[in-house]
Design an enzyme around this catalytic site. Structure first.
Site, PDB file in Angstrom:
ATOM      1  N   SER B 329       1.058 -23.748 -13.860  1.00  0.00           N
ATOM      2  CA  SER B 329       1.761 -22.427 -13.216  1.00  0.00           C
ATOM      3  C   SER B 329       2.772 -23.037 -12.055  1.00  0.00           C
ATOM      4  O   SER B 329       3.137 -24.213 -12.069  1.00  0.00           O
ATOM      5  CB  SER B 329       0.625 -22.085 -12.347  1.00  0.00           C
ATOM      6  OG  SER B 329       0.098 -23.044 -11.273  1.00  0.00           O
ATOM      7  N   TYR B 330       3.386 -22.118 -11.358  1.00  0.00           N
ATOM      8  CA  TYR B 330       4.547 -22.592 -10.494  1.00  0.00           C
ATOM      9  C   TYR B 330       3.986 -23.586  -9.482  1.00  0.00           C
ATOM     10  O   TYR B 330       3.126 -23.456  -8.894  1.00  0.00           O
ATOM     11  CB  TYR B 330       4.892 -21.139  -9.862  1.00  0.00           C
ATOM     12  CG  TYR B 330       6.295 -21.427  -8.983  1.00  0.00           C
ATOM     13  CD1 TYR B 330       7.399 -21.699  -9.908  1.00  0.00           C
ATOM     14  CD2 TYR B 330       6.510 -21.149  -7.784  1.00  0.00           C
ATOM     15  CE1 TYR B 330       8.590 -21.862  -9.127  1.00  0.00           C
ATOM     16  CE2 TYR B 330       7.605 -21.312  -7.264  1.00  0.00           C
ATOM     17  CZ  TYR B 330       8.457 -21.880  -7.831  1.00  0.00           C
ATOM     18  OH  TYR B 330       9.931 -21.714  -7.118  1.00  0.00           O
TER      19      TYR B 330
END
Lengths: 234, 663
Positions: B329-330
């Protein structure tokens, strides 16, 4: 009972040192008794035990040689009033105390890793007794902390005292110079050091402003000098 | 209807195009070698319906903000004029082709969808894209996709629930850019011009100032002097040991230690005189070692510097690469709690193929799964860093694989049960003194099985002692020790300090640390021996008695650590050699002491001014103040400091002479 006698017995009931005739006769009988008593107490608490004309000269002093490290254990045979002339926290290194004081002087405090700027105004609102920044409360001592007080009796004899059990009333920033303490009969003195326990001493409070000021102002320099003594020669 | 989609970087553009198109899109080259346009159709749902889509990208910021032409010279007009000088925002020379591509594509589109990263910087880049698009089509409608990873379902969902760009966030970044420009250049020119005449090593240097760089340097200098000025002090303690049935209990003194020999001797003597010690308490109770909190950017960087021997910057770049490839994920997030709605079990299941942690993941899937702990931070934009899909080591570089491994193990640990054990505490009264012994037996390792960075071991078994039992201790010793200085800052320490003091954002901290090295304000050196994680370590039951009891301050360390609340589950990196630590250069010391000694209310070397600025940025984002107000206040504040600095220039020069030129 006349007013002086009433004052005298009220003071005795509160474990105060007995008043001198001088003090009793200075109290105007036209004032209500509770106010008179409060006045008498506060005058005694802010006076210097060793020279105060307000205290009965018959006040007991510490036994001779009480501060001798040769005696393993001596027990005080009678109630003795003393006043505080110094306090140190023996649980924290002096250097750590130096660094904390210096940070406070710079107007900084730390909260965890965060450095907080302490400005004069903020401190007045937050601080307990609107103290100037240099007197900001240091970190509170822990539950197992041990402090060493230097106590002085009526005759000016000085003796060390350490907390055998932690006493919450004792602490840097809490204990004031000139504060009066009653050491009760049965208090143990080991190797010249009074062992303080909550059941054997009564904290009467009080402070001598000039002493307190000098003590606060000189604390950093004293700590630094003490650290210096320990510095190993390089 | 035609729609233009623009992402922050080409890899995201391609990933989003792949998902939206179902894999069939046409690729067109543009005049920029980095940028491709992907054409496909997609149904955005109401009110847009089936659309012809062109998906393209930028590469980070399109524009730069500079001073107008009359302010290029370093000497005149004088640097102070930069606080009020006009600024212009223009497209970077090397981004012109990209901006033109967006304008051209916008010409045919009715809707522009921004697919930049969902954080402050991304919002601002989104704004730059809008400006570029309006060159081609003044009337284009603008929407924003909200997403935090490029997993297929997540992206499709984002495309069908479009929102709007947040002008408040754009303004906050704009304010920071302008302020950094004015303050940075005014002070950089002033310091450089003023110190150059001193000659010698500073004659040809550019001495840059940055409102994050200086406080960061300030932390390094502060610790350096704490180490250098440190004076060791002796202390005394009492240790009691008792053997029974072939087992041994080591008791430590409740008072820990005393900085006065006489007092220690008196108390010790009274122990010995009392002959017998008495057991006053025996407590057996279940205990646990908490699993770690969900992973944030700062924690990832700290762990990487501590456990993986990387810099924070490297770790962030690697994580960014993993994100661009869709594996995680980011990676820029402050959030340490998972949204309740997230299907974490599904993410766990994806890790079952791995040889190393697959079996553990399998165990979680088959009933071992536990909801992660919740931290207190939520940036409302991104979830904690977690793996999106499984990446086998063969598709990753060795360094990527190590970061990926940490992220996955941390995630699986979060979804596991705490480790469980049984603790025994024995309290002893000996004379008037209290002593305690502590033992632990680990019963269930749980999360520790997969989170190899944490250690929790059985202690030696305690003898069986009953309350009321009296004995003469086998041994009672008066011991003497000496305080030791704090350590120089590790990168993890420095990140933690910056984080706590609001210096930089989680995404930029590592850059500032790099910058003060590039400028030769600090250098790194290897520290031998010492464990790297002392600041964050939980109470360690095996610590030597004299070092126990008062966390953080216990070793007479002045570290601003150990009391900052529980950051449980910090990996134990203990005992490894060659930890990298920061020490300032002579120039670094001169700059910080120079400004400190000017005795302003707030030295530039302290974090306060910058922190105020960050607070104001947040207030703009929250709509509590505006960009104009903040700029006016902050520019005035820094201008004031600037004028004072000019007045006290001699103090800075003297510090330089003292430290840079001293033999």
């Amino acid at each position: 009972m006349d007013v002086p006698s009433q004052i005298k017995s009220a003071l005795q009931a509160s474990s105060f040192p007995p008043p001198s005739q001088n003090l009793l006769s200075s109290l105007s009988p036209s004032i209500p008794l509770p106010s008179l008593l409060a006045t008498a107490k506060s005058r005694i608490l802010s006076s210097d035990l060793t020279s105060s004309p307000l205290i009965n000269p018959s006040l007991p002093t510490l036994p001779a040689g009480i501060d001798s490290p040769a005696a393993k254990e001596v027990v005080l045979g009678r109630d003795t009033h003393v006043q505080v002339v110094d306090i140190e926290n023996l649980s924290v290194s002096r250097w750590e105390q130096v660094e904390e004081l210096e940070a406070i002087e710079r107007g900084e405090r730390t909260r965890g890793r965060e450095v907080i700027q302490v400005t004069g105004e903020e401190n007045e609102n937050v601080g307990t007794q609107s103290q100037p920044a240099t007197q900001a409360q240091p970190t509170q001592a822990g539950k197992n902390a041990i402090h060493r007080l230097t106590l002085q009796d009526r005759a000016g004899n000085k003796v060390y005292a350490i907390e055998l059990r932690r006493i919450d009333k004792i602490g840097i920033g809490k204990t004031m110079m000139g504060e009066k303490i009653l050491l009760k009969r049965g208090t143990v003195v080991a190797r010249g050091t009074v062992l303080l326990t909550a059941d054997k001493c009564v904290f009467l409070g009080g402070k001598i402003d000039a002493w307190q000021r000098t003590w606060v102002e000189g604390r950093l320099a004293r700590l630094k000098a003490e650290v210096g003594q320990d510095r190993p020669t390089q | 209807m035609k729609v233009l989609c623009v992402a922050e970087k080409p890899s995201i553009s391609k990933a989003v195009a792949t998902h939206l198109s179902g894999g069939s899109f046409q690729t067109h080259n543009t005049r920029s070698q980095y940028i491709k346009n992907y054409a496909f159709t997609f149904d955005f749902g109401q009110p847009w319906g089936q659309c012809d889509v062109t998906m393209t990208a930028v590469v980070g910021h399109l524009t730069q903000t500079l001073f107008a032409d009359g302010y290029k010279n370093w000497e005149s007009p004088p640097p102070v004029s930069l606080f009020g000088a006009p600024t212009i925002t223009t497209v970077h020379d090397d981004k012109k082709a990209i901006a033109k591509n967006i304008a051209d594509q916008a010409r045919y589109a009715r809707l522009l969808v921004i697919w930049t990263d969902c954080d402050l910087e991304g919002e601002y880049i989104g704004h730059e894209i809008v400006e570029a698009a309006k060159f081609g089509n003044r009337d284009i409608t603008v929407k924003r996709a909200t997403f935090s990873n490029i997993e297929r379902a997540h992206v499709l969902n984002a495309a069908r629930r479009l929102g709007n760009l947040d002008a408040k966030l754009v303004n906050a970044v704009a304010a920071r850019i302008e302020l950094d420009l004015r303050v940075g250049w005014a002070f950089t020119r002033f310091i450089t011009n003023s110190l150059r005449p001193l000659g010698g090593p500073v004659e040809s240097l550019m001495i840059s100032y940055g409102s994050c760089q200086f406080p960061t340097l300030g932390f390094v200098v502060d610790r350096y002097f704490k180490v250098r000025n440190f004076t060791p002090e002796p202390f005394w303690s009492i240790k009691v040991m008792h053997k029974k049935d072939g087992k041994q209990a080591n008791f430590s003194w409740a008072r820990n230690r005393v900085f006065d020999r006489m007092s220690a001797v008196i108390l010790y003597e009274r122990c010995l005189d009392s002959n017998k010690a008495k057991v006053t308490k025996v407590q057996e109770k279940a205990t646990r070692k908490f699993k770690p909190l969900p992973l944030t950017t700062v924690e990832l960087q700290k762990a990487a510097t501590r456990l993986l021997r990387m810099t924070g910057q490297q770790a962030l770049n690697l994580a960014e690469g993993l994100y661009n490839k869709g594996f995680v994920s980011y990676p820029r997030t402050e959030t340490d709690r998972f949204d309740k709605g997230m299907d974490l079990k599904k993410l766990v299941e994806k890790q079952t193929p791995d040889q190393r942690w697959g079996p553990h993941a399998q165990g979680l899937v088959q009933g071992g799964f536990r909801q992660p702990r919740e931290g207190r931070h939520d940036d409302k934009a991104h979830p904690p860093i977690h793996p999106i899909t499984y990446a086998s080591p063969s598709v990753l570089s060795p360094d990527e694989a190590r970061i990926y491994e940490y992220i996955v193990r941390r995630f699986l640990a979060c979804c596991s049960e705490d480790a469980k054990g049984m603790a025994t505490d024995i309290e002893l009264q000996y004379g008037e003194e209290i002593f305690t012994a502590h033992g632990v037996v680990v019963l269930e390792r749980n999360y520790l099985e997969v989170f190899i960075y944490d250690k929790w071991e059985d202690s030696a078994e305690l003898p069986n002692l009953r309350v009321g039992e009296q004995f003469e201790p086998t041994e009672a010793l008066l011991t003497e020790g000496k305080t030791s200085p704090p350590n120089y800052l590790t990168e993890a320490d420095l990140l933690a300090l910056m984080d706590a003091n609001g210096i930089g954002t989680d995404a930029t901290m590592a850059e500032h640390i790099q910058k003060i090295q590039d400028r030769e304000y600090v250098q790194t050196t290897e520290r031998s021996g010492q464990a790297a994680n002392d600041d964050d370590d939980d109470d360690d039951p095996h610590d030597a008695p004299v070092a126990r009891g008062t966390r953080g301050r216990g070793r007479a360390r002045v570290a601003r650590g150990g009391r900052g609340g529980r950051t449980s589950g910090q990996a134990a990196g203990g005992g490894r050699r060659g930890i990298k630590v920061f020490v300032p250069t002579r120039l670094g010391v001169a700059l910080i002491l120079g400004f400190d000694r000017m005795n302003f209310e707030t030295s530039l070397g302290k974090p306060f001014l910058r922190k105020q600025m960050e607070t104001k940025m947040k207030a703009i984002c929250a709509g509590q103040t505006t960009k104009d107000v903040v700029l006016r206040e902050s520019v005035a504040q820094y201008r004031q400091v600037f004028l004072q600095s000019q007045e006290k220039l001699n103090v800075l020069k003297a510090a330089c002479r003292e430290f840079v030129f001293a033999g």
